[in-house]
Design an enzyme around this catalytic site. Structure first.
Site, PDB file in Angstrom:
ATOM      1  N   LYS A   1      15.798  42.611  76.062  1.00 41.14           N
ATOM      2  CA  LYS A   1      15.864  42.048  74.715  1.00 41.14           C
ATOM      3  C   LYS A   1      16.542  42.972  73.725  1.00 41.14           C
ATOM      4  O   LYS A   1      17.405  42.537  72.942  1.00 41.14           O
ATOM      5  CB  LYS A   1      14.450  41.701  74.225  1.00 41.14           C
ATOM      6  CG  LYS A   1      14.426  41.141  72.815  1.00 41.14           C
ATOM      7  CD  LYS A   1      13.049  40.633  72.425  1.00 41.14           C
ATOM      8  CE  LYS A   1      12.031  41.726  72.314  1.00 41.14           C
ATOM      9  NZ  LYS A   1      10.759  41.245  71.727  1.00 41.14           N
TER      10      LYS A   1
ATOM     11  N   THR B   1       0.814  47.778  72.739  1.00 41.21           N
ATOM     12  CA  THR B   1       1.443  48.751  71.845  1.00 41.21           C
ATOM     13  C   THR B   1       0.682  50.067  71.807  1.00 41.21           C
ATOM     14  O   THR B   1       1.288  51.139  71.712  1.00 41.21           O
ATOM     15  CB  THR B   1       1.547  48.164  70.438  1.00 41.21           C
ATOM     16  OG1 THR B   1       0.248  47.695  70.012  1.00 41.21           O
ATOM     17  CG2 THR B   1       2.523  46.989  70.404  1.00 41.21           C
TER      18      THR B   1
ATOM     19  N   GLY C   1      11.859  48.204  68.641  1.00 38.44           N
ATOM     20  CA  GLY C   1      13.278  48.108  68.959  1.00 38.44           C
ATOM     21  C   GLY C   1      13.877  46.742  68.716  1.00 38.44           C
ATOM     22  O   GLY C   1      15.098  46.586  68.746  1.00 38.44           O
TER      23      GLY C   1
ATOM     24  N   ARG D   1      47.936  44.267  72.570  1.00 38.43           N
ATOM     25  CA  ARG D   1      46.992  44.639  73.611  1.00 38.43           C
ATOM     26  C   ARG D   1      46.748  46.154  73.609  1.00 38.43           C
ATOM     27  O   ARG D   1      47.426  46.900  72.900  1.00 38.43           O
ATOM     28  CB  ARG D   1      47.510  44.147  74.959  1.00 38.43           C
ATOM     29  CG  ARG D   1      47.532  42.626  75.075  1.00 38.43           C
ATOM     30  CD  ARG D   1      48.264  42.155  76.303  1.00 38.43           C
ATOM     31  NE  ARG D   1      47.695  42.708  77.528  1.00 38.43           N
ATOM     32  CZ  ARG D   1      48.260  42.593  78.733  1.00 38.43           C
ATOM     33  NH1 ARG D   1      49.427  41.958  78.855  1.00 38.43           N
ATOM     34  NH2 ARG D   1      47.693  43.125  79.795  1.00 38.43           N
TER      35      ARG D   1
ATOM     36  N   HIS E   1      60.409  37.610  67.379  1.00 40.60           N
ATOM     37  CA  HIS E   1      59.787  36.420  67.940  1.00 40.60           C
ATOM     38  C   HIS E   1      60.035  36.281  69.441  1.00 40.60           C
ATOM     39  O   HIS E   1      61.030  36.744  69.986  1.00 40.60           O
ATOM     40  CB  HIS E   1      60.270  35.129  67.251  1.00 40.60           C
ATOM     41  CG  HIS E   1      61.642  35.210  66.672  1.00 40.60           C
ATOM     42  ND1 HIS E   1      61.933  34.770  65.411  1.00 40.60           N
ATOM     43  CD2 HIS E   1      62.804  35.706  67.154  1.00 40.60           C
ATOM     44  CE1 HIS E   1      63.222  34.975  65.146  1.00 40.60           C
ATOM     45  NE2 HIS E   1      63.759  35.539  66.190  1.00 40.60           N
TER      46      HIS E   1
ATOM     47  N   ASN F   1      66.324  46.609  67.104  1.00 42.54           N
ATOM     48  CA  ASN F   1      66.153  45.166  66.932  1.00 42.54           C
ATOM     49  C   ASN F   1      66.083  44.515  68.309  1.00 42.54           C
ATOM     50  O   ASN F   1      67.013  44.647  69.113  1.00 42.54           O
ATOM     51  CB  ASN F   1      67.310  44.556  66.143  1.00 42.54           C
ATOM     52  CG  ASN F   1      67.025  43.110  65.761  1.00 42.54           C
ATOM     53  OD1 ASN F   1      66.463  42.821  64.715  1.00 42.54           O
ATOM     54  ND2 ASN F   1      67.429  42.193  66.621  1.00 42.54           N
TER      55      ASN F   1
ATOM     56  N   ALA G   1      65.261  37.499  70.040  1.00 38.16           N
ATOM     57  CA  ALA G   1      64.318  36.475  70.488  1.00 38.16           C
ATOM     58  C   ALA G   1      64.393  36.278  71.996  1.00 38.16           C
ATOM     59  O   ALA G   1      65.470  36.245  72.584  1.00 38.16           O
ATOM     60  CB  ALA G   1      64.611  35.161  69.776  1.00 38.16           C
TER      61      ALA G   1
ATOM     62  N   ARG H   1      76.251  38.517  83.020  1.00 37.32           N
ATOM     63  CA  ARG H   1      76.119  37.067  82.982  1.00 37.32           C
ATOM     64  C   ARG H   1      76.759  36.460  84.229  1.00 37.32           C
ATOM     65  O   ARG H   1      77.724  36.993  84.783  1.00 37.32           O
ATOM     66  CB  ARG H   1      76.824  36.474  81.757  1.00 37.32           C
ATOM     67  CG  ARG H   1      76.175  36.766  80.420  1.00 37.32           C
ATOM     68  CD  ARG H   1      76.668  35.776  79.380  1.00 37.32           C
ATOM     69  NE  ARG H   1      76.095  36.086  78.070  1.00 37.32           N
ATOM     70  CZ  ARG H   1      76.768  36.635  77.083  1.00 37.32           C
ATOM     71  NH1 ARG H   1      78.036  36.951  77.253  1.00 37.32           N
ATOM     72  NH2 ARG H   1      76.184  36.861  75.929  1.00 37.32           N
TER      73      ARG H   1
END
Length: 453
Positions: A23, A79, A101, A331, A361, A375, A378, A438
């Protein structure tokens, strides 16, 4: 207070909680109930703290620090029996204060007043009492004038005695030498075979000893927590106390009804907390910062003048004058230097972000070291995990990452370098270099997509 000790009774099972957790280990405002009582005792400079443990001893003992002495009550026989186990440990102790307690709302100023009255009157015992409008089920304090006579339990009280509103809280001061002798004269006169500590008051009264009372004005201090509903009610009281304290200290809380601050949080003046802000653990927020709305920070540090909105942070450090959110996730291990911008749908983990850098973003930055004035476009992702190990990404000062860049760690982007949008970078990029990777774009002429009939 030299030659004083506190004895905190925490051996009960807490059956009504219906929990595998003892408890007193259930939390209130972010701390176990027992820890609230221990912290209160230490704030009034009582040098020794003893905790009487029985049920769930191992679980509770594992959370206690080296300053706390443990007394074991193998069988829970009341007690009075609990205090009998503690008395042999009271070497060079003249007085003890006995607490429960499961009464975490006790306040330091109340303990100071209780101790003061006990010392001023050279009392054998001093009881903390409270006055309830509806004291049903609680032990009543019987007096003749202002002289204490005895404690009468509800089941033993006459109709007239049940009208008494002053009740016994279960917190006491005792002269140890006199208590030691009185305990020899109490017996288990009940069906449970338990020794009641309150029986010593009859012994003291018969011996003509001085017994005093101190009535607290805050009835919440008397609330023992035995159920989940009582825990929720106590949580509300603790929360209101914390909110009131910080508003008195110069913190603006726009909507106290939707703001939650745990006991270990530290705030500086001129912090503003917007609605639905939750601050937990050891979170610290410096002056002029604005937190919220809809923000939860756990064990975080926020620098002066920063704004954190719609964000979840855990064990993160946010520098001064940063802008975080909306919908950012910081995190453990995240360290943001001053003037960093972390925008919407950005997740950062175990990474250091240099001063003035921007992650506006839709990015994931993990296990990375990011320099100043970087920088990150996105959709940029640090690919830090190969299914077995985590690898580090290093991005030097003033680098510019084009949108939808994938950085396959371990990899380093040199100072001032640029990555083309859509590139997957798996090799180190020298300083001041444009890196593009690419596939060749193809056009298929006169192609028509088949349509559903």
């Amino acid at each position: 207070m030299p030659h004083w000790a506190a004895v905190i009774m925490a051996a009960g099972k807490g059956t009504r909680m219906k929990s595998k957790l003892p408890k007193v280990m259930h939390t209130l405002a972010g701390k176990p109930m027992l820890q609230h009582v221990l912290d209160c005792v230490r704030s009034v400079e009582i040098p020794r703290s003893m905790v009487v443990l029985g049920h769930g001893r191992e679980q509770i003992e594992a959370t206690l620090d080296d300053r706390t002495e443990v007394v074991v009550q193998e069988e829970q026989c009341g007690t009075g029996h609990a205090i009998m186990q503690a008395i042999p440990h009271c070497h060079e102790v003249d007085h003890i204060i006995v607490l429960s307690g499961d009464q975490p709302l006790i306040r330091p100023e109340t303990l100071r007043n209780l101790v003061r009255i006990h010392i001023e009157h050279n009392a054998a015992a001093t009881l903390l009492t409270a006055c309830f409008e509806n004291p049903h089920g609680l032990g009543r304090i019987l007096k003749e004038g202002d002289q204490f006579l005895r404690v009468v339990e509800e089941k033993d009280a006459t109709p007239e005695e049940r009208l008494i509103q002053e009740i016994n809280t279960g917190t006491y001061c005792f002269n140890v030498a006199k208590l030691r002798e009185a305990l020899k004269n109490i017996t288990p006169k009940n069906a449970q075979g338990e020794y009641y500590l309150t029986d010593v008051f009859a012994v003291f009264h018969a011996q003509g000893e001085v017994i005093r009372t101190y009535c607290t004005e805050d009835v919440h201090e008397a609330l023992g927590i035995n159920s989940r509903a009582q825990l929720a009610a106590a949580e509300d009281v603790a929360r209101q106390r914390i909110l009131s304290y910080w508003m008195e200290e110069g913190v603006t809380i726009i909507d106290p009804r939707s703001t939650f601050i745990e006991a270990g949080v530290v705030l500086q003046p001129d912090v503003v907390l917007q609605p639905f802000t939750i601050l937990k653990g050891r979170t610290q927020v410096a002056e002029d910062a604005v937190i919220g709305p809809h923000t939860t920070l756990t064990d975080c540090t926020v620098g002066a003048g920063s704004e954190v909105s719609h964000t979840v942070g855990n064990q993160a450090v946010i520098g001064g004058h940063c802008t975080i959110g909306p919908y950012a996730y910081l995190r453990p291990g995240t360290v943001l230097q001053d003037k960093v911008k972390v925008g919407d749908f950005v997740e950062i983990k175990n990474s250091q972000i240099g001063e003035g850098s921007k992650i506006p973003h839709l990015s994931y930055v993990g296990d990375s070291q990011v320099g100043k004035s970087v920088n990150i476009g996105a959709g940029t992702i640090t690919c830090n995990y190969d299914g077995v190990n985590k690898y580090k990404t290093i991005i030097r000062d003033k680098a510019f990452l084009g949108s939808n860049t994938n950085l396959v760690a371990p990899v380093e982007i040199g100072e001032g370098s640029v990555t083309g949008a859509g590139s997957t970078i798996s090799k180190n990029v020298p300083a001041n270099t444009l890196a593009i990777e690419r596939s060749t774009q193809k056009h298929i002429e006169n192609w028509v997509r088949n349509k559903k009939k």
